[in-house]
Design an enzyme around this catalytic site. Structure first.
Site, PDB file in Angstrom:
ATOM      1  N   PHE A 263       0.844  -1.193   0.000  1.00  0.00           N
ATOM      2  CA  PHE A 263       0.000   0.000   0.000  1.00  0.00           C
ATOM      3  C   PHE A 263       0.879   1.241   0.000  1.00  0.00           C
ATOM      4  O   PHE A 263       2.056   1.198   0.349  1.00  0.00           O
ATOM      5  CB  PHE A 263      -0.943   0.023   1.207  1.00  0.00           C
ATOM      6  CG  PHE A 263      -0.240   0.102   2.531  1.00  0.00           C
ATOM      7  CD1 PHE A 263      -0.018   1.328   3.154  1.00  0.00           C
ATOM      8  CD2 PHE A 263       0.199  -1.046   3.182  1.00  0.00           C
ATOM      9  CE1 PHE A 263       0.627   1.411   4.368  1.00  0.00           C
ATOM     10  CE2 PHE A 263       0.844  -0.973   4.418  1.00  0.00           C
ATOM     11  CZ  PHE A 263       1.058   0.254   5.008  1.00  0.00           C
ATOM     12  N   CYS A 264       0.279   2.375  -0.410  1.00  0.00           N
ATOM     13  CA  CYS A 264       0.946   3.669  -0.375  1.00  0.00           C
ATOM     14  C   CYS A 264      -0.123   4.737  -0.174  1.00  0.00           C
ATOM     15  O   CYS A 264      -1.263   4.424   0.164  1.00  0.00           O
ATOM     16  CB  CYS A 264       1.756   3.918  -1.650  1.00  0.00           C
ATOM     17  SG  CYS A 264       0.802   3.823  -3.174  1.00  0.00           S
ATOM     18  N   THR A 265       0.211   5.995  -0.377  1.00  0.00           N
ATOM     19  CA  THR A 265      -0.712   7.091  -0.071  1.00  0.00           C
ATOM     20  C   THR A 265      -1.975   7.046  -0.915  1.00  0.00           C
ATOM     21  O   THR A 265      -3.088   7.044  -0.396  1.00  0.00           O
ATOM     22  CB  THR A 265      -0.013   8.443  -0.293  1.00  0.00           C
ATOM     23  OG1 THR A 265       1.209   8.459   0.441  1.00  0.00           O
ATOM     24  CG2 THR A 265      -0.893   9.595   0.154  1.00  0.00           C
ATOM     25  N   ILE A 293      -4.137   4.544   0.884  1.00  0.00           N
ATOM     26  CA  ILE A 293      -4.620   4.789   2.246  1.00  0.00           C
ATOM     27  C   ILE A 293      -5.799   5.745   2.231  1.00  0.00           C
ATOM     28  O   ILE A 293      -6.736   5.616   3.025  1.00  0.00           O
ATOM     29  CB  ILE A 293      -3.480   5.368   3.111  1.00  0.00           C
ATOM     30  CG1 ILE A 293      -2.303   4.391   3.172  1.00  0.00           C
ATOM     31  CG2 ILE A 293      -3.967   5.688   4.521  1.00  0.00           C
ATOM     32  CD1 ILE A 293      -1.033   5.001   3.726  1.00  0.00           C
TER      33      ILE A 293
END
Length: 525
Positions: A263-265, A293
């Site tokens: 996952f990332c921003t 996220i």
């Protein structure tokens, strides 16, 4: 998400200055004040045939979708990206010029990266103007179906996170990926990871708590993970996204045969990261959090939704459609802390928060809980962000965070240093004397430093290798003085068999400086 890896506005991004300068030489940045958009310098490009940029029509736009409880006068921020073939340099230039025209007409500020592989942007403006921009993009064959991540500017509705400026950069990639540059995302014909909607990713994170066959990885930089992350996620502690492949290589035996969920921003970094991991064939399964996220917080965090965190997508399937709250009834938010953003809001609650305390977020100087990232609180040497609480920040020089100190030059006595560069300072014994660190923590630190040092093989890495070796030697000296030399040697022999190798030596310590209140006592009060 990963948009600004070079200098923006009056402050520097959290990356070593040499890397920033190198990228600045490779990419042309067009920057202008919104009050005078015509003053932007022109970008020269080779003669080329017409490309798909002509698909940007200037016809009527569909009606904007009005967001819930938003007023025309309120200001918000949108994040978005799309991997799509734009054509040659000339085509990319035309897209950039059209984007500049539209943003100027709508009074939008922000940052944008445009490359032959697509577009990546963060824009700020009035709710109405941003909705008109989204409708304009939806009316284009090139940019139809983009998922937009919305959030509010903050309590002050007149505030502009970009100081009224719009910067467009023509690059080879829409987010810098280093060695992953050749890894094509699914949208460009590559084979990336399976996109999981927030509810599906939530289930995977829950399963990972009970199964060693699932590894959840945070692909963001260490100063982002310092203020929030998923429970149980592995933090590679990378300084920049380009280090991710090296971290995977250093830990590939621990990843082999696993389901790797990343996952990332906002999702963009995982597009190529998942494609890279799949290409090397070590994982049983590779997946990524669709929408990042931001989308997860919209679905699972009541505080985030109340602050205006949401996603919008006008066409192109189910991606971005909000999940009914009833579907998530009784589900806890598994992301703790704040979703760091690359604009002047950084880690303020309005960028997206879970409402849960993230215990890893602490002031570097005193160890008390702290989550606010300040644009002028950066390490004087590497320019990485450093968390400093309201009380401690007054003890440091924050007047010129962009100042460059050549090797061998003397830094101000109250200059900010990240933990790694504190340990490299001549006064390192004073630092360790102020920290009540037990030997087992120091042993773990040395093991990580030696593991990172072992990875620094090849041309151009000798300085980093020497730096890591010096830090390890100093901690080894301290352990020897405590009579823990034999314990350290045993730990070094076993380390590679059990622990993850990080890139930044910044472990959580349970103990704090001796003159401060323990975290538990602060939390209880």
């Amino acid at each position: 998400d990963g948009l600004f890896a070079t200098r923006i506005g009056p402050w520097y991004s959290p990356t070593a200055q040499s890397r920033a300068n190198g990228r600045d030489r490779k990419a042309l940045s067009l920057k202008w004040q919104m009050t005078d958009p015509a003053s932007s310098p022109a970008r020269t490009a080779p003669d080329a045939a017409a490309a798909p940029a002509a698909a940007l029509e200037q016809g009527a736009s569909p009606q904007p979708d009005t967001g819930p409880s938003q007023t025309v006068g309120s200001r918000e921020v949108i994040l978005y990206y799309k991997y799509v073939e734009l054509g040659d340099d000339e085509a990319v230039k035309r897209v950039g010029e059209e984007q500049r025209r539209v943003c100027a007409e709508l009074g939008l500020s922000g940052r944008m990266r445009i490359a032959g592989e697509g577009i990546n942007g963060t824009l700020a403006g009035s709710t109405q103007a941003l909705e008109q921009y989204q409708a304009y993009m939806e009316n284009s064959e090139l940019f139809k179906g983009i998922q937009y991540k919305w959030s509010r500017v903050g309590d002050d509705t007149t505030e502009d996170p970009f100081n009224g400026e719009l910067a467009i950069k023509y690059c080879s990639e829409i987010t810098s990926t280093g060695p992953m540059k050749r890894s094509k995302p699914t949208a460009l014909g590559g084979t990336g990871g399976t996109h999981l909607r927030p509810a599906e990713f939530h289930a995977v994170v829950k399963q990972a708590e009970q199964s060693d066959d699932i590894v959840v990885i945070d692909t963001r930089n260490h100063y982002e993970t310092a203020v929030g992350s998923f429970r149980g996620a592995i933090d590679p502690k990378i300084r920049n996204f380009a280090q991710f492949p090296a971290w995977v290589d250093a830990n590939k035996e621990k990843l082999r045969g696993k389901h790797i969920a990343m996952f990332c921003t906002g999702g963009i970094r995982c597009e190529k990261a998942s494609a890279y991991v799949k290409s090397i064939g070590i994982a049983k399964e590779v997946s990524q959090l669709e929408g990042g996220i931001h989308s997860y917080l919209e679905a699972f965090s009541a505080p985030a939704k109340e602050l205006g965190v949401r996603t919008k997508k006008l066409s192109g399937g189910p991606t971005g459609e909000p999940i009914p709250r009833g579907e998530l009834e009784g589900s806890d938010c598994l992301f703790d802390g704040i979703n760091f953003q690359f604009d002047s809001r950084f880690s303020k609650p309005e960028v997206g928060e879970s409402g849960a305390v993230y215990r890893a977020a602490k002031c570097l100087h005193c160890g008390k809980p702290h989550t606010e990232t300040r644009k002028n609180a950066v390490c004087a040497i590497c320019k990485d962000f450093v968390l400093l609480c309201d009380q401690c920040v007054t003890s440091f020089d924050t007047s010129n965070p962009a100042a460059i100190y050549p090797p061998g030059s003397e830094l101000p006595s109250n200059a900010i240093r990240c933990f790694e560069h504190q340990l490299l300072d001549d006064d390192w014994k004073t630092l360790l004397g102020e920290l009540n660190l037990p030997s087992d923590v120091l042993v773990k630190h040395v093991c990580a430093l030696r593991a990172m040092e072992a990875q620094c093989i090849g041309r151009g890495k000798h300085k980093r290798r020497r730096t890591l070796g010096l830090q390890a030697e100093r901690l080894e000296e301290l352990l020897e003085s405590r009579g823990e030399g034999e314990t350290l040697q045993k730990a070094l022999a076993e380390h590679s068999k059990s622990d993850w190798i990080p890139f930044v030596p910044a472990f959580e310590w349970e103990s704090r400086r001796t003159d401060t209140v323990p975290v538990d006592a602060v939390s209880a009060s």
